[in-house]
Write a protein that holds these residues in place. Structure first.
Motif, PDB file in Angstrom:
ATOM      1  N   PRO A  23       0.827  -1.211   0.000  1.00  0.00           N
ATOM      2  CA  PRO A  23       0.000   0.000   0.000  1.00  0.00           C
ATOM      3  C   PRO A  23       0.860   1.260   0.000  1.00  0.00           C
ATOM      4  O   PRO A  23       1.776   1.404   0.804  1.00  0.00           O
ATOM      5  N   ASN A  24       0.553   2.165  -0.923  1.00  0.00           N
ATOM      6  CA  ASN A  24       1.368   3.373  -1.073  1.00  0.00           C
ATOM      7  C   ASN A  24       0.517   4.549  -1.488  1.00  0.00           C
ATOM      8  O   ASN A  24      -0.637   4.396  -1.899  1.00  0.00           O
ATOM      9  N   GLU A  25       1.099   5.720  -1.392  1.00  0.00           N
ATOM     10  CA  GLU A  25       0.440   6.971  -1.768  1.00  0.00           C
ATOM     11  C   GLU A  25       1.509   7.945  -2.250  1.00  0.00           C
ATOM     12  O   GLU A  25       2.712   7.676  -2.138  1.00  0.00           O
ATOM     13  N   ALA A  26       1.081   9.066  -2.798  1.00  0.00           N
ATOM     14  CA  ALA A  26       2.026  10.053  -3.308  1.00  0.00           C
ATOM     15  C   ALA A  26       2.945  10.542  -2.188  1.00  0.00           C
ATOM     16  O   ALA A  26       2.492  10.785  -1.056  1.00  0.00           O
ATOM     17  N   TYR A  27       4.224  10.685  -2.504  1.00  0.00           N
ATOM     18  CA  TYR A  27       5.216  11.155  -1.530  1.00  0.00           C
ATOM     19  C   TYR A  27       4.962  12.620  -1.216  1.00  0.00           C
ATOM     20  O   TYR A  27       4.726  13.438  -2.113  1.00  0.00           O
ATOM     21  N   ALA A  28       4.985  12.949   0.063  1.00  0.00           N
ATOM     22  CA  ALA A  28       4.630  14.300   0.499  1.00  0.00           C
ATOM     23  C   ALA A  28       5.520  15.372  -0.116  1.00  0.00           C
ATOM     24  O   ALA A  28       5.057  16.494  -0.371  1.00  0.00           O
ATOM     25  N   LEU A  29       6.803  15.050  -0.383  1.00  0.00           N
ATOM     26  CA  LEU A  29       7.737  16.056  -0.877  1.00  0.00           C
ATOM     27  C   LEU A  29       7.905  16.030  -2.395  1.00  0.00           C
ATOM     28  O   LEU A  29       8.546  16.927  -2.960  1.00  0.00           O
ATOM     29  N   ASP A  30       7.342  15.019  -3.066  1.00  0.00           N
ATOM     30  CA  ASP A  30       7.496  14.910  -4.517  1.00  0.00           C
ATOM     31  C   ASP A  30       6.400  13.987  -5.049  1.00  0.00           C
ATOM     32  O   ASP A  30       6.459  12.772  -4.860  1.00  0.00           O
ATOM     33  N   PRO A  31       5.387  14.528  -5.722  1.00  0.00           N
ATOM     34  CA  PRO A  31       4.275  13.694  -6.201  1.00  0.00           C
ATOM     35  C   PRO A  31       4.682  12.678  -7.257  1.00  0.00           C
ATOM     36  O   PRO A  31       3.892  11.782  -7.579  1.00  0.00           O
ATOM     37  N   ASN A  32       5.893  12.792  -7.798  1.00  0.00           N
ATOM     38  CA  ASN A  32       6.373  11.822  -8.781  1.00  0.00           C
ATOM     39  C   ASN A  32       6.919  10.556  -8.127  1.00  0.00           C
ATOM     40  O   ASN A  32       7.302   9.613  -8.825  1.00  0.00           O
ATOM     41  N   ARG A  33       6.986  10.550  -6.798  1.00  0.00           N
ATOM     42  CA  ARG A  33       7.425   9.376  -6.057  1.00  0.00           C
ATOM     43  C   ARG A  33       6.316   8.958  -5.089  1.00  0.00           C
ATOM     44  O   ARG A  33       5.310   9.654  -4.968  1.00  0.00           O
ATOM     45  N   VAL A  34       6.512   7.836  -4.412  1.00  0.00           N
ATOM     46  CA  VAL A  34       5.469   7.341  -3.510  1.00  0.00           C
ATOM     47  C   VAL A  34       6.068   7.033  -2.155  1.00  0.00           C
ATOM     48  O   VAL A  34       7.288   6.875  -2.001  1.00  0.00           O
ATOM     49  N   GLN A  35       5.195   6.949  -1.141  1.00  0.00           N
ATOM     50  CA  GLN A  35       5.592   6.583   0.206  1.00  0.00           C
ATOM     51  C   GLN A  35       4.602   5.539   0.729  1.00  0.00           C
ATOM     52  O   GLN A  35       3.533   5.326   0.143  1.00  0.00           O
ATOM     53  N   LEU A  36       4.947   4.891   1.830  1.00  0.00           N
ATOM     54  CA  LEU A  36       4.079   3.871   2.407  1.00  0.00           C
ATOM     55  C   LEU A  36       2.830   4.501   3.017  1.00  0.00           C
ATOM     56  O   LEU A  36       2.901   5.549   3.666  1.00  0.00           O
ATOM     57  N   LYS A  37       1.688   3.846   2.806  1.00  0.00           N
ATOM     58  CA  LYS A  37       0.475   4.218   3.521  1.00  0.00           C
ATOM     59  C   LYS A  37       0.473   3.506   4.879  1.00  0.00           C
ATOM     60  O   LYS A  37       1.146   2.478   5.044  1.00  0.00           O
TER      61      LYS A  37
END
Length: 513
Positions: A335-349
């Motif tokens: 599960p992931n979502e858009a990275y807070a500092l760069d929408p072109n990357r993702v981070q864990l939900k």
């Protein structure tokens, strides 16, 4: 792995008398027995059988040496304080293998670009954690996006001795380029709380040669597609692809969806499911010539950890996998979502922690999770929740993450804020501990009890700490997912596909031309 059984001395050459061999037979002089000449056909047959056995043993030895010579082994863990010793597989436990594809352009892969594009270890093009259940009846394939931003624990390259210090966040696929596959293993271990047992890393050539040896793998697209970047060129409908086209299907980022790595992961999972179905349906594992060809290809293009860097270990692992039901081979994406500092990357939900906990508990990902609910089930005697006699927004609460999961502290802190504890703060600089505790200062016992009731934390976990000005929730390894202490379940919205499902057509959004 179990060791070889050794009969002391030259015991292998000793022969035992058959159980029916009586004492009188043993002492009867041979010249008193009736002599019978063996028929010619029996002598010829015996000679041919002996020759076949000798030839078979010799061939097996040659093949063993060849496959053993093909295998490239590296240390399992490149962490600064990690244990890099080979793991001894336990038949009573689940086994986790990290499967990686490297995009290095050096060596045989030089035709896919210059070494300036990617040299050395390369970056991880594919990262899939395969979890083989303890009962050897289920396999879970968990994909990690290459663009996933995660904490970096630091690594040391065993070949050069170079140390790469810890960082707050890196793109996950870059861990490989720093200190090799063992660095990717260490990085995933840290943010998941798992302990990966093995890794397998393949390059571009492995995909081409393996799919060719299998005679192609079926894929489907709803429209004709021509992708100049990857070289993918397919008509609409189902096609059997191998070699360069198989590699292009796995690499394309422009033909499907929005061009992100998440859409490419869906293509990779569909391809692997189709390949699994083909291997099972065509009896590949029982076709000795085909199996030897595949073994030669795999071992020639594979880098594994030292625990798998021998032919018997790989054979044992293959035997563990061969009987798994296709309906119990699950494919999911973390599960992931858009990275807070760069929408072109993702981070864990936050739900990712729940998935990692399910993997730790060896849960069946193919079983649907019960629907989520924020309210307890209604009963005839149920009473409305009791409101505390204090203002939650004024209570100082510290959320200390000792679970070993990077995002767990932020998840529960946000949950407390949503419940009214707006003064809650995080403290992630604590050592991992096995059990959860609720520490409370003088006059804060009622606050601790309110938080314990919210999560179902037992009263035995409440600890008086008079010097503490407020309440401290220390999240242990026994509370790594969800908001119900002690319960582990698969996230309710987790998208799960199995290898048993028929080939689904990928929707082409950029047909090229």
């Amino acid at each position: 792995m179990s060791g070889r059984r050794v009969d002391g001395g030259n015991g292998a050459s000793r022969k035992r008398l058959p159980e029916s061999f009586g004492e009188s037979d043993a002492i009867r002089p041979r010249h008193l027995r009736a002599r019978r000449r063996s028929p010619l056909w029996l002598k010829i047959s015996a000679g041919l059988v002996s020759l076949a056995l000798v030839a078979g043993i010799g061939l097996a030895g040659v093949l063993f040496l060849r496959f053993q010579g093909n295998i490239k082994g590296e240390q399992l863990n490149a962490g600064l304080g990690g244990n890099s010793a080979p793991v001894a597989d336990d038949n009573r436990d689940a086994i986790q293998i990290l499967i990686m594809g490297t995009d290095t352009r050096s060596g045989k892969d030089a035709s896919y670009g210059s070494e300036d594009d990617s040299s050395g270890y390369g970056n991880s093009d594919v990262m899939i954690l395969m979890n083989l259940s303890a009962d050897r009846k289920r396999v879970s394939m968990v994909s990690f996006p290459r663009d996933l931003m995660v904490p970096f624990p630091g690594c040391k390259d065993a070949k050069t001795g170079q140390i790469f210090p810890a960082q707050r966040a890196i793109q996950l696929n870059s861990a490989l380029s720093m200190a090799g596959p063992g660095c990717t293993v260490e990085t995933i271990n840290k943010f998941t709380g798992l302990t990966i047992d093995h890794f397998m890393m393949a390059d571009f050539t492995a995909v081409k040669d393996l799919t060719t040896a299998l005679g192609g793998v079926d894929v489907c697209v709803d429209l004709p597609v021509v992708d100049q970047a990857s070289g993918l060129n397919l008509p609409a409908g189902t096609s059997s692809i191998s070699g360069d086209q198989a590699l292009a299907f796995l690499r394309t980022r422009h033909a499907f969806g929005d061009g992100s790595d998440l859409d490419r992961i869906q293509s990779q999972q569909a391809f692997l499911a189709s390949m699994t179905r083909k291997i099972k349906s065509e009896g590949t594992l029982a076709n000795v010539p085909k199996l030897l060809q595949i073994a030669d290809i795999v071992t020639s293009n594979l880098t594994v950890d030292q625990g798998l860097s021998n032919a018997p270990a790989l054979i044992a692992m293959a035997n563990r996998l061969k009987d798994v039901d296709l309906a119990k081979v699950a494919f999911v994406t973390v599960p992931n979502e858009a990275y807070a500092l760069d929408p072109n990357r993702v981070q864990l939900k936050p739900e990712a922690n729940q998935l990692f906990a399910a993997l730790q508990a060896d849960a069946d990902l193919t079983q649907p999770a019960p629907p989520s609910s924020t309210a307890p089930p209604a009963t005839a005697n149920s009473q409305p929740p009791v409101q505390p006699a204090f203002d939650r927004s004024l209570q100082p609460v510290i959320v200390s993450n000792a679970s070993g999961l990077a995002a767990r502290g932020a998840e529960l802190r946000q949950n407390l804020v949503s419940a009214g504890y707006t003064d809650a703060v995080r403290n992630d600089s604590v050592a991992v501990q096995p059990t959860t505790q609720l520490l409370y200062g003088r006059d804060f016992a009622d606050v601790a009890q309110d938080i314990a009731a919210k999560y179902g934390i037992p009263s035995s976990a409440l600890v008086s700490a008079p010097a503490l000005a407020g309440v401290q929730l220390v999240i242990g390894q026994d509370f790594v997912s969800g908001t119900a202490y002690g319960q582990v379940s698969v996230p309710s919205d987790l998208q799960v596909n199995t290898a048993q499902q028929p080939t689904q057509c990928r929707q082409v959004t950029n047909s090229g031309g």
